[in-house]
Design a protein around this motif. Structure first.
Motif, PDB file in Angstrom:
ATOM      1  N   ASP A 242       0.832  -1.200   0.000  1.00  0.00           N
ATOM      2  CA  ASP A 242       0.000   0.000   0.000  1.00  0.00           C
ATOM      3  C   ASP A 242       0.871   1.256   0.000  1.00  0.00           C
ATOM      4  O   ASP A 242       1.867   1.345   0.739  1.00  0.00           O
ATOM      5  CB  ASP A 242      -0.903  -0.015   1.235  1.00  0.00           C
ATOM      6  CG  ASP A 242      -1.893   1.130   1.225  1.00  0.00           C
ATOM      7  OD1 ASP A 242      -2.882   1.042   0.489  1.00  0.00           O
ATOM      8  OD2 ASP A 242      -1.636   2.121   1.947  1.00  0.00           O
ATOM      9  N   ARG A 243       0.512   2.211  -0.808  1.00  0.00           N
ATOM     10  CA  ARG A 243       1.304   3.437  -0.934  1.00  0.00           C
ATOM     11  C   ARG A 243       1.469   4.147   0.407  1.00  0.00           C
ATOM     12  O   ARG A 243       2.569   4.625   0.739  1.00  0.00           O
ATOM     13  CB  ARG A 243       0.647   4.369  -1.950  1.00  0.00           C
ATOM     14  CG  ARG A 243       1.394   5.686  -2.173  1.00  0.00           C
ATOM     15  CD  ARG A 243       0.732   6.501  -3.287  1.00  0.00           C
ATOM     16  NE  ARG A 243       1.411   7.773  -3.513  1.00  0.00           N
ATOM     17  CZ  ARG A 243       1.125   8.894  -2.850  1.00  0.00           C
ATOM     18  NH1 ARG A 243       0.143   8.883  -1.929  1.00  0.00           N
ATOM     19  NH2 ARG A 243       1.792  10.014  -3.111  1.00  0.00           N
ATOM     20  N   SER A 244       0.412   4.230   1.177  1.00  0.00           N
ATOM     21  CA  SER A 244       0.500   4.923   2.459  1.00  0.00           C
ATOM     22  C   SER A 244       1.460   4.214   3.412  1.00  0.00           C
ATOM     23  O   SER A 244       2.165   4.849   4.198  1.00  0.00           O
ATOM     24  CB  SER A 244      -0.885   5.040   3.101  1.00  0.00           C
ATOM     25  OG  SER A 244      -1.431   3.756   3.359  1.00  0.00           O
ATOM     26  N   HIS A 245       1.495   2.887   3.326  1.00  0.00           N
ATOM     27  CA  HIS A 245       2.442   2.137   4.161  1.00  0.00           C
ATOM     28  C   HIS A 245       3.875   2.467   3.760  1.00  0.00           C
ATOM     29  O   HIS A 245       4.734   2.703   4.628  1.00  0.00           O
ATOM     30  CB  HIS A 245       2.187   0.634   4.017  1.00  0.00           C
ATOM     31  CG  HIS A 245       3.241  -0.217   4.667  1.00  0.00           C
ATOM     32  ND1 HIS A 245       3.294  -0.412   6.031  1.00  0.00           N
ATOM     33  CD2 HIS A 245       4.301  -0.905   4.136  1.00  0.00           C
ATOM     34  CE1 HIS A 245       4.327  -1.180   6.320  1.00  0.00           C
ATOM     35  NE2 HIS A 245       4.956  -1.495   5.188  1.00  0.00           N
ATOM     36  N   VAL A 246       4.152   2.484   2.455  1.00  0.00           N
ATOM     37  CA  VAL A 246       5.503   2.780   1.998  1.00  0.00           C
ATOM     38  C   VAL A 246       5.937   4.166   2.463  1.00  0.00           C
ATOM     39  O   VAL A 246       7.030   4.346   3.014  1.00  0.00           O
ATOM     40  CB  VAL A 246       5.591   2.681   0.460  1.00  0.00           C
ATOM     41  CG1 VAL A 246       6.981   3.096  -0.021  1.00  0.00           C
ATOM     42  CG2 VAL A 246       5.279   1.263  -0.006  1.00  0.00           C
ATOM     43  N   LEU A 247       5.080   5.157   2.282  1.00  0.00           N
ATOM     44  CA  LEU A 247       5.433   6.521   2.680  1.00  0.00           C
ATOM     45  C   LEU A 247       5.674   6.620   4.179  1.00  0.00           C
ATOM     46  O   LEU A 247       6.514   7.407   4.631  1.00  0.00           O
ATOM     47  CB  LEU A 247       4.337   7.488   2.248  1.00  0.00           C
ATOM     48  CG  LEU A 247       4.125   7.631   0.737  1.00  0.00           C
ATOM     49  CD1 LEU A 247       2.976   8.582   0.444  1.00  0.00           C
ATOM     50  CD2 LEU A 247       5.397   8.094   0.055  1.00  0.00           C
ATOM     51  N   GLY A 248       4.970   5.813   4.953  1.00  0.00           N
ATOM     52  CA  GLY A 248       5.132   5.845   6.397  1.00  0.00           C
ATOM     53  C   GLY A 248       6.382   5.157   6.902  1.00  0.00           C
ATOM     54  O   GLY A 248       6.758   5.326   8.074  1.00  0.00           O
TER      55      GLY A 248
END
Length: 402
Positions: A242-248
């Protein structure tokens, strides 16, 4: 003319097929997948890789697909400070005799595949995963999961980090899980702001993480690879993230690096693995090559380069005397193991001491690297990039630094 079997139709297997067929042998490549294809995204090729590709007759075809990079750049990922830059044009190309380039993995694989298909001495067989081998004094038989049997004068195990041939030959179990998770994305270059379209391999180093990006596909795409030292303990191979996971996962990333990371789409994740170096890759008429012999972490950008080097050396050693094959394979092992073992261990060290420190250790790294001249930086990589005969000598070739 001997018949040589190769288990694995990846980059190393096809390169070995070309090299061995070039010595007048017939080659049968047994690939586990039904079709011959290379998955993945970007890959870096040093001058040593191009020396090998030229020996294999596909150097120009790969150059036609490559992006020639101007410099390798290390940035402090938290402050945005440029720590060190190593130019890759001019003096670098003059010293090492070839450029440094980046390509999509398929742009390296396809010329190898095309050359194999054009050869009348190479047979490519898909859907034949080799599970074990049997051998006698005069030959070796590769056995597939369906019980099919192929017999030849030698078997080269080029079947990757989870090699079945290695499992029988070395018997060292599964790969070593590094504890590092990598997230990868490839995006169209048209989605990248013009001011961030750098013709560099840029690495942003931070506390227990780093982020790398560079152009591929003739400059049409940007390859993003972000790695987190998260103590992962289970293998993961290409799962969606998930993109949000990567950014986090990358706190404290400086503004420019964050802007680039946020461009990523359709992220996929892997937990990185390698193996400890071993002394022996041969068993009579059987030998290992590439990731089956010396799998390494990506941090030295030399995994594919080492496989190409292996291929050139093993082809050059397999002469017409079939009785001599076991001795020649032992010589191949002896010629390659020191150089590849050093590369494996350097790659590990780069992933911890160079890319992932924090606080005082990161500041000390920055001070040390920023003090180096361009010649110093070229000296540091000469043993890898300057090799031309790929022997056990750690840097044979122009300007080699021991």
């Amino acid at each position: 003319m001997a018949k040589i079997l190769i288990a694995g139709g990846g980059i190393g297997g096809l390169a070995a097929a070309l090299s061995i067929a070039g010595r007048g042998h017939r080659v049968v490549v047994l690939e586990r997948q039904a079709t011959f294809a290379e998955l993945g995204a970007g890959i870096q090729l040093g001058p040593n890789a191009f020396h090998a590709l030229d020996c294999l007759g596909v150097g120009e075809a790969v150059r036609d697909r490559a992006v020639f990079i101007d410099e390798l750049r290390l940035m402090d990922g938290t402050t945005g400070e440029r720590v060190a830059s190593m130019p890759l044009t001019g003096a670098y190309r003059g010293r090492f005799g070839n450029p440094y380039a980046v390509v999509h993995r398929g742009d390296l694989y396809q010329p190898l595949l095309d050359a194999c298909r054009a050869s009348g001495d190479i047979e490519l067989l898909g859907g034949r995963p080799v599970t074990r081998y049997e051998q006698g004094p005069a030959g070796v038989t590769a056995v597939t999961d369906t019980g099919d049997r192929f017999t030849g004068a030698a078997l080269i195990g080029a079947d990757g980090i989870r090699s079945a041939v290695r499992g029988q030959l070395v018997g060292d179990g599964g790969p070593r899980i590094s504890g590092h998770t990598i997230y990868r994305s490839v995006i169209p270059m048209e989605n990248v702001p013009e001011e961030l379209r750098w013709n560099t391999v840029t690495l942003w180093a931070g506390p227990k993480w780093h982020f790398v990006h560079y152009p591929i596909g003739g400059g049409r795409f940007l390859n993003l690879a972000a790695t987190r030292d998260d103590d992962a303990r289970e293998e993961v191979t290409g799962e969606p993230a998930d993109r949000s996971h990567v950014l986090g996962e990358f706190p404290g990333l400086s503004d420019t690096a964050r802007d680039l990371l946020e461009l990523g789409e359709e992220w996929r994740t892997w937990v990185l693995c390698d193996r400890d170096p071993v002394e022996r890759w041969t068993d009579g008429r059987v030998a290992l090559l590439g990731d089956a012999a010396h799998p390494m972490l990506q941090y030295a950008a030399q995994g594919a380069c080492m496989a190409l080097e292996d291929a050139v050396v093993i082809g050059g050693l397999l002469d017409w005397d079939e009785d001599a094959i076991p001795r020649r394979l032992e010589k191949y092992n002896a010629e390659r193991r020191e150089r590849t073992a050093r590369t494996q261990l350097v790659a590990r060290e780069m992933g911890t001491r160079l890319y992932h420190p924090s606080g005082a250790e990161a500041r000390a790294r920055n001070e040390m690297l920023s003090s180096l001249t361009v010649d110093d930086l070229h000296d540091r990589v000469a043993w890898l990039h300057g090799a031309r005969d790929f022997s056990r000598g750690l840097g044979v070739g122009a300007g080699a630094a021991r």
